[in-house]
Design an enzyme around this catalytic site. Structure first.
Site, PDB file in Angstrom:
ATOM      1  N   SER A 178       0.803  -1.223   0.000  1.00 58.89           N
ATOM      2  CA  SER A 178       0.000   0.000   0.000  1.00 58.89           C
ATOM      3  C   SER A 178       0.835   1.272   0.000  1.00 58.89           C
ATOM      4  CB  SER A 178      -0.946   0.002   1.210  1.00 58.89           C
ATOM      5  OG  SER A 178      -1.799  -1.102   1.184  1.00 58.89           O
TER       6      SER A 178
ATOM      7  N   HIS B  43       0.363   4.665   4.431  1.00 56.72           N
ATOM      8  CA  HIS B  43      -0.244   5.254   3.244  1.00 56.72           C
ATOM      9  C   HIS B  43       0.226   6.690   3.044  1.00 56.72           C
ATOM     10  CE1 HIS B  43      -3.921   2.312   3.222  1.00 56.72           C
ATOM     11  NE2 HIS B  43      -2.753   1.706   3.096  1.00 56.72           N
TER      12      HIS B  43
END
Length: 222
Positions: free
Chosen positions: A133, A188
């Protein structure tokens, strides 16, 4: 007529998205190896992932096993985790590969992955972190950088479409991560910011052919 001989003489054109396919293949192969070794297909434990190279403060920082910052980017917590990440990579990867070129694409991916891992282990040192991610968010960060640098040369409609798709993806993941409380938003954001900075530094000087309305653009996963 010997069609085989003719086929052999024809030059082979490499896939324009070879890096994207290679990254997906590596992630899938690593996950398959984990499952083959006995790790759960749906819910690997934190210990399982740590043993395979997950990002974990006491090991990454405490034991100076810095390589975990990178290996953790190719590990996933189950089939749903890797399935979602690989789908998104399949969507955004071709755009980055065309806009930046293969070498720059890889630099953005790996630096963003490292950036995401660093922020993750700093914010959550006692939690095992893993997943692509951070690197994928870095690709979206690079998209924003690309649009910012080329805003005057790109078709405004294309710019708006790409920015909207990328923005929806980021917003969706922030909201989803906040609701579930199981998503590592720190990784993220770390990847997103790193990808934006590295992408801004690596943007090719000439305007890209992606300015055409029918170009590939990032899309939000369903």
């Amino acid at each position: 007529m010997d069609h085989t001989a003719i086929t052999k003489r024809l030059p082979r054109t490499p896939s324009p998205y070879a890096v994207t396919y290679a990254l997906i293949a590596i992630n899938v192969l690593v996950f398959a190896a984990m499952v083959a070794s006995g790790v759960s297909f749906t819910e690997p434990t934190a210990l399982d992932v740590a043993n395979w190279g997950g990002d974990f403060g006491p090991l990454t920082v405490g034991a100076h096993q810095w390589w975990r910052l990178l290996t953790s980017c190719f590990l996933h917590f189950g089939i749903i985790h890797i399935g979602f990440n690989m789908y998104v990579l399949f969507q955004i990867g071709p755009f980055i590969e065309m806009a930046f070129g293969r070498t720059r694409y890889l630099l953005i991916y790996f630096f963003a992955g490292l950036g995401g891992s660093l922020v993750s282990v700093w914010v959550h040192p006692m939690v095992v972190g893993a997943g692509a991610s951070g690197a994928i968010f870095g690709l979206y960060g690079a998209v924003f950088g690309f649009l910012l640098r080329n805003r005057r040369s790109l078709d405004p409609a294309v710019t708006k479409s790409i920015a909207k798709s990328a923005g929806i993806f980021v917003l969706y993941n922030v909201v989803y991560g906040s609701i579930t409380r199981t998503t590592d938003l720190s990784a993220h954001f770390g990847g997103l910011v790193t990808g934006f900075v590295v992408g801004m530094l690596l943007i090719r000087p000439r305007a890209m052919a992606l300015a055409q309305p029918n170009s590939t653009s990032p899309t939000r996963p369903a």
